[in-house]
Design a protein around this motif. Structure first.
Motif, PDB file in Angstrom:
ATOM      1  N   ILE A 144      31.889  11.147 -11.422  1.00 27.55           N
ATOM      2  CA  ILE A 144      31.418  12.403 -12.013  1.00 27.55           C
ATOM      3  C   ILE A 144      32.273  13.524 -11.446  1.00 27.55           C
ATOM      4  N   GLU A 145      32.782  14.347 -12.334  1.00 23.13           N
ATOM      5  CA  GLU A 145      33.587  15.498 -11.938  1.00 23.13           C
ATOM      6  C   GLU A 145      32.813  16.772 -12.263  1.00 23.13           C
ATOM      7  N   ILE A 146      32.707  17.643 -11.270  1.00 22.28           N
ATOM      8  CA  ILE A 146      32.153  18.983 -11.466  1.00 22.28           C
ATOM      9  C   ILE A 146      33.301  19.957 -11.265  1.00 22.28           C
ATOM     10  N   GLN A 147      33.492  20.878 -12.211  1.00 20.08           N
ATOM     11  CA  GLN A 147      34.618  21.802 -12.110  1.00 20.08           C
ATOM     12  C   GLN A 147      34.210  23.185 -12.586  1.00 20.08           C
ATOM     13  N   ARG A 148      34.956  24.177 -12.160  1.00 20.51           N
ATOM     14  CA  ARG A 148      34.802  25.509 -12.739  1.00 20.51           C
ATOM     15  C   ARG A 148      35.287  25.434 -14.187  1.00 20.51           C
ATOM     16  N   ASN A 149      34.550  26.059 -15.072  1.00 17.53           N
ATOM     17  CA  ASN A 149      34.752  25.868 -16.508  1.00 17.53           C
ATOM     18  C   ASN A 149      35.882  26.750 -17.039  1.00 17.53           C
ATOM     19  N   VAL A 150      37.101  26.229 -16.907  1.00 16.82           N
ATOM     20  CA  VAL A 150      38.275  26.917 -17.454  1.00 16.82           C
ATOM     21  C   VAL A 150      39.313  25.844 -17.806  1.00 16.82           C
ATOM     22  N   ASP A 151      39.960  26.001 -18.948  1.00 23.17           N
ATOM     23  CA  ASP A 151      40.892  24.986 -19.444  1.00 23.17           C
ATOM     24  C   ASP A 151      42.311  25.318 -19.005  1.00 23.17           C
ATOM     25  N   VAL A 152      42.613  25.025 -17.746  1.00 15.69           N
ATOM     26  CA  VAL A 152      43.967  25.283 -17.242  1.00 15.69           C
ATOM     27  C   VAL A 152      44.371  24.142 -16.312  1.00 15.69           C
ATOM     28  N   THR A 153      45.215  23.266 -16.830  1.00 14.75           N
ATOM     29  CA  THR A 153      45.718  22.108 -16.093  1.00 14.75           C
ATOM     30  C   THR A 153      47.224  22.021 -16.280  1.00 14.75           C
ATOM     31  N   TYR A 154      47.956  21.901 -15.187  1.00 14.24           N
ATOM     32  CA  TYR A 154      49.407  21.751 -15.243  1.00 14.24           C
ATOM     33  C   TYR A 154      49.766  20.312 -14.867  1.00 14.24           C
ATOM     34  N   ARG A 155      50.356  19.582 -15.816  1.00 12.70           N
ATOM     35  CA  ARG A 155      50.784  18.207 -15.546  1.00 12.70           C
ATOM     36  C   ARG A 155      52.164  18.210 -14.906  1.00 12.70           C
ATOM     37  N   ILE A 156      52.285  17.468 -13.816  1.00 10.73           N
ATOM     38  CA  ILE A 156      53.561  17.335 -13.122  1.00 10.73           C
ATOM     39  C   ILE A 156      54.289  16.076 -13.582  1.00 10.73           C
ATOM     40  N   TYR A 157      53.522  15.010 -13.785  1.00 13.22           N
ATOM     41  CA  TYR A 157      54.103  13.704 -14.125  1.00 13.22           C
ATOM     42  C   TYR A 157      53.047  12.916 -14.885  1.00 13.22           C
ATOM     43  N   ASP A 158      53.468  12.194 -15.962  1.00 17.39           N
ATOM     44  CA  ASP A 158      52.477  11.549 -16.825  1.00 17.39           C
ATOM     45  C   ASP A 158      52.856  10.113 -17.196  1.00 17.39           C
ATOM     46  N   TYR A 159      53.627   9.439 -16.359  1.00 15.57           N
ATOM     47  CA  TYR A 159      53.905   8.016 -16.527  1.00 15.57           C
ATOM     48  C   TYR A 159      54.484   7.686 -17.910  1.00 15.57           C
ATOM     49  N   GLY A 160      55.300   8.584 -18.446  1.00 14.45           N
ATOM     50  CA  GLY A 160      55.968   8.319 -19.711  1.00 14.45           C
ATOM     51  C   GLY A 160      55.136   8.550 -20.948  1.00 14.45           C
ATOM     52  N   ARG A 161      53.906   9.001 -20.807  1.00 17.03           N
ATOM     53  CA  ARG A 161      53.084   9.282 -21.985  1.00 17.03           C
ATOM     54  C   ARG A 161      53.633  10.504 -22.724  1.00 17.03           C
ATOM     55  N   PRO A 162      53.512  10.531 -24.035  1.00 18.45           N
ATOM     56  CA  PRO A 162      54.104  11.626 -24.812  1.00 18.45           C
ATOM     57  C   PRO A 162      53.235  12.883 -24.822  1.00 18.45           C
ATOM     58  N   ARG A 163      52.968  13.430 -23.632  1.00 17.17           N
ATOM     59  CA  ARG A 163      52.190  14.654 -23.532  1.00 17.17           C
ATOM     60  C   ARG A 163      53.008  15.714 -22.810  1.00 17.17           C
ATOM     61  N   GLU A 164      52.670  16.961 -23.031  1.00 20.03           N
ATOM     62  CA  GLU A 164      53.431  18.075 -22.466  1.00 20.03           C
ATOM     63  C   GLU A 164      53.311  18.094 -20.941  1.00 20.03           C
ATOM     64  N   LEU A 165      54.432  18.358 -20.284  1.00 20.17           N
ATOM     65  CA  LEU A 165      54.464  18.557 -18.842  1.00 20.17           C
ATOM     66  C   LEU A 165      54.641  20.041 -18.537  1.00 20.17           C
ATOM     67  N   HIS A 166      54.251  20.427 -17.327  1.00 16.36           N
ATOM     68  CA  HIS A 166      54.303  21.844 -16.935  1.00 16.36           C
ATOM     69  C   HIS A 166      54.885  21.932 -15.519  1.00 16.36           C
ATOM     70  N   LEU A 167      56.086  21.418 -15.355  1.00 11.44           N
ATOM     71  CA  LEU A 167      56.651  21.274 -14.021  1.00 11.44           C
ATOM     72  C   LEU A 167      56.882  22.630 -13.347  1.00 11.44           C
ATOM     73  N   ASP A 168      57.462  23.588 -14.065  1.00  8.85           N
ATOM     74  CA  ASP A 168      57.724  24.897 -13.454  1.00  8.85           C
ATOM     75  C   ASP A 168      56.430  25.607 -13.081  1.00  8.85           C
ATOM     76  N   GLU A 169      55.440  25.555 -13.983  1.00  9.61           N
ATOM     77  CA  GLU A 169      54.157  26.186 -13.684  1.00  9.61           C
ATOM     78  C   GLU A 169      53.489  25.516 -12.481  1.00  9.61           C
ATOM     79  N   SER A 170      53.624  24.199 -12.405  1.00  3.14           N
ATOM     80  CA  SER A 170      53.024  23.460 -11.287  1.00  3.14           C
ATOM     81  C   SER A 170      53.613  23.900  -9.958  1.00  3.14           C
ATOM     82  N   LEU A 171      54.924  24.070  -9.925  1.00  3.86           N
ATOM     83  CA  LEU A 171      55.587  24.452  -8.677  1.00  3.86           C
ATOM     84  C   LEU A 171      55.178  25.848  -8.210  1.00  3.86           C
ATOM     85  N   GLU A 172      54.761  26.685  -9.149  1.00  5.41           N
ATOM     86  CA  GLU A 172      54.332  28.038  -8.786  1.00  5.41           C
ATOM     87  C   GLU A 172      52.955  28.065  -8.135  1.00  5.41           C
ATOM     88  N   VAL A 173      52.130  27.047  -8.390  1.00  4.98           N
ATOM     89  CA  VAL A 173      50.747  27.090  -7.904  1.00  4.98           C
ATOM     90  C   VAL A 173      50.403  25.997  -6.910  1.00  4.98           C
TER      91      VAL A 173
END
Length: 267
Positions: A144-173
């Motif tokens: 079970i995951e409890i989180q603050r309700n905001v849709d902001v996730t930066y993916r660094i690495y996704d094992y080759g899945r065809p989804r958007e990555l956010h490497l630069d944004e990740s490095l900033e935070v």
């Protein structure tokens, strides 16, 4: 109020869920969300997660970083482990402090897993994940995951899945350092407990009708997740696999509860 349940397919999800979620599924269900009616935006979001593969390696911004790019606040979260195979692991933080250049190079080359600190996990484990923590949920885990309700996730690495990555944004935070182990706990299965400490939201394990453990907490939003038995929230029956929400502690009836998680805002 009982929140509406929504099953969400994910590439890393499972085709066999607990009976309370319908058992077998033709789709790989990775998340079960609980949504409020239109016009109501809870401050917290509760999810069940089921993994058959590793999720993406990701990170969330803190309040200041999130507001700078237009979000109302950052995203802290926590995980309460319901089940895990003997060799299951979670990735939390890094094995050592590294430079942004080293992390970026490792992500591009597909070598970032060697920097992630993989931790064994078992039923009853709890992990608070502060904003900025590089994290990934491994395969064969239910939580079970409890989180603050905001849709902001930066993916660094996704094992080759065809989804958007956010490497630069990740490095900033991202916090490019090891995870602070003060944020993890082993929760006894048969004891009421205040699980979180000095975080943006509170989380409690409540056994039976032990409302005393909640009595000193002041909050404007309570979310109740029965694990065994049931609870009543403002006259609505909430069973295992469901989630209720209310503005006052007095709205919760624990007389039929066996075990439940209770989350609340702390601000």
């Amino acid at each position: 109020m009982k929140l509406k349940r929504k099953l969400v397919a994910k590439p890393w999800g499972q085709t066999v869920l607990p009976d309370i979620f319908g058992g077998s599924s033709k789709k790989k269900i990775g998340e079960v969300w609980f949504e409020a009616p239109e016009g109501i935006t809870p401050q917290l979001m509760t999810k069940y997660l089921f993994t058959s593969e590793k999720m993406s390696i990701q990170v969330h911004p803190n309040d200041r970083q999130a507001r700078r790019v237009g979000f109302p606040h950052g995203k802290d979260e926590c995980w309460f482990v319901l089940d895990a195979k003997p060799d299951a692991v979670l990735g939390l933080g890094l094995t050592k402090t590294v430079s942004p250049t080293k992390l970026k190079t490792a992500a591009i080359l597909g070598e970032i897993e060697q920097l992630v600190d993989w931790k064994p996990v078992k039923k009853g484990d709890f992990f608070y994940v502060p904003a900025g923590t590089i994290h990934v949920i491994g395969a064969d885990i239910s939580l079970i995951e409890i989180q603050r309700n905001v849709d902001v996730t930066y993916r660094i690495y996704d094992y080759g899945r065809p989804r958007e990555l956010h490497l630069d944004e990740s490095l900033e935070v991202a916090t490019l350092a090891p995870y602070d182990m003060k944020h993890c706990r082993d929760i006894p299965a048969d004891q009421s407990a205040s699980i979180t400490d000095s975080t943006p939201f509170g989380l409690f394990q409540v056994i039976g009708d032990d409302s005393e453990i909640l009595s000193n907490t002041i909050s404007k939003e309570w979310q109740i997740i029965p694990l065994e038995g049931s609870v009543t929230v403002r006259g609505k029956l909430i069973k295992a696999g469901e989630c209720g929400i209310c503005p006052r502690l007095s709205d919760i009836d624990l007389s039929k509860n066996k075990k439940a998680l209770v989350a609340c805002t702390m601000t």
